[in-house]
Design a protein around this motif. Structure first.
Motif, PDB file in Angstrom:
ATOM      1  N   THR A  99       2.955  10.512   5.744  1.00 40.47           N
ATOM      2  CA  THR A  99       2.392  11.108   4.530  1.00 40.47           C
ATOM      3  C   THR A  99       1.161  11.978   4.787  1.00 40.47           C
ATOM      4  O   THR A  99       0.775  12.770   3.929  1.00 40.47           O
TER       5      THR A  99
ATOM      6  N   GLN B 215      -1.783  10.784   4.838  1.00 39.07           N
ATOM      7  CA  GLN B 215      -2.855  10.191   4.048  1.00 39.07           C
ATOM      8  C   GLN B 215      -3.406   8.945   4.741  1.00 39.07           C
ATOM      9  O   GLN B 215      -2.689   8.261   5.467  1.00 39.07           O
TER      10      GLN B 215
ATOM     11  N   ASP C  69      -4.304   3.043   2.196  1.00 38.10           N
ATOM     12  CA  ASP C  69      -4.981   2.536   0.991  1.00 38.10           C
ATOM     13  C   ASP C  69      -5.298   1.063   1.200  1.00 38.10           C
ATOM     14  O   ASP C  69      -4.402   0.220   1.294  1.00 38.10           O
TER      15      ASP C  69
ATOM     16  N   SER D  54       0.861  -1.183   0.000  1.00 35.90           N
ATOM     17  CA  SER D  54       0.000   0.000   0.000  1.00 35.90           C
ATOM     18  C   SER D  54       0.893   1.227   0.000  1.00 35.90           C
ATOM     19  O   SER D  54       1.495   1.564   1.037  1.00 35.90           O
ATOM     20  N   ASP D  55       1.019   1.875  -1.166  1.00 35.00           N
ATOM     21  CA  ASP D  55       1.937   2.997  -1.319  1.00 35.00           C
ATOM     22  C   ASP D  55       3.348   2.549  -0.907  1.00 35.00           C
ATOM     23  O   ASP D  55       3.844   1.569  -1.417  1.00 35.00           O
TER      24      ASP D  55
END
Length: 278
Positions: free
Chosen positions: A210, A212, A215, A81-82
């Motif tokens: 990040t 974020q 994901d 994930s990333d």
């Protein structure tokens, strides 16, 4: 668990129920190296999973570990994930159930390869839903076909008597919006064990590096949208599994499995469903 790609594989995210799987609470897990949670032999298996991710989007295996002096079998599901690796864990059903599943899958495969039904679409999918229901033991199994405008039609169904019939019914494209179809394209099997289960949050909500959210595109255990959960409740479905049907890298349709009571789907079952999709 979500952890950094580089050594020492620092844990950046964990679910709030992590203590059930590693014997340590959330505060004792976050920002610690992965090696603080697993034995060297377990880490070796996890690193083998990570190596597989260089060739495919997901990988899984089974490990046994001691928790409170009791041996526990865990299924591991890994994906990238990333700039992180994600490791999902769940309790393993046991080798007997998985062996039975493997036998059923082999029978399904042999039947589908032997039959001449694939020359007739309707006959082929009528056979397919019967075989998938025998394999998975869901109360209702349907094939949902998209038209050129993404409207859907149920073209085959196998069900228990108490499950409603949807055969021949049509549904508007808005029932499965663009973002949902995109997920069905990248993640070929989606499972809901119990529509009334309480979701377990992932901490922290945002990645500290990040800013974020994590994901979860390739997650096997993520919760689905509250709107879809409510939709299932409204039609009396308590558990579901959806298997994508692809044609030339485009979403052709879905195999929708519904159950009238809560129903777990093991990692082995999801892998079998992925095989059927492909």
């Amino acid at each position: 668990l979500a952890f950094s790609v580089v050594a020492p594989q620092q844990i950046l995210h964990a679910s709030r129920n992590i203590v059930e799987f590693v014997g340590k609470d959330l505060d004792s897990v976050l920002n610690q190296p992965l090696s603080s949670l697993f034995e060297p032999s377990e880490l070796q298996q996890i690193n083998a999973l990570i190596a597989v991710l260089q060739e495919q989007p997901t990988a899984s295996c089974t490990i046994s570990r001691l928790l409170d002096d009791v041996s526990v079998d865990l299924m591991l599901h890994a994906y990238q994930s990333d700039a992180m690796f994600v490791l999902e864990m769940e309790h393993h059903e046991g080798p007997q159930q998985e062996a039975h599943l493997a036998d059923l899958l082999l029978q399904t495969q042999q039947t589908m390869l032997r039959t001449d039904a694939y020359f007739e679409t309707e006959k082929y999918f009528s056979l397919l839903v019967q075989l998938v229901r025998s394999l998975t033991a869901y109360d209702s199994v349907m094939v949902y076909r998209f038209d050129s405008h993404w409207n859907g039609e149920i073209i085959a169904q196998s069900r228990v008597e108490s499950a409603p019939s949807y055969l021949g019914m049509h549904f508007p494209a808005s029932d499965i919006p663009v973002q949902a179809r995109r997920l069905y394209t990248t993640n070929l099997v989606r499972v809901i064990t119990d529509v009334n289960a309480n979701p377990v949050p992932i901490t922290p909500e945002l990645n500290p590096l990040t800013g974020q959210p994590l994901d979860l595109t390739y997650s096997a255990l993520r919760s689905l949208s509250p709107i879809h959960i409510e939709y299932l409740r409204n039609i009396g479905v308590h558990a579901s599994m959806v298997i994508s049907l692809m044609q030339d890298d485009r979403l052709w349709g879905l195999i929708a499995c519904h159950h009238l009571s809560p129903k777990p789907a093991s990692m082995g079952m999801r892998e079998a469903a992925t095989f059927l999709s492909r």
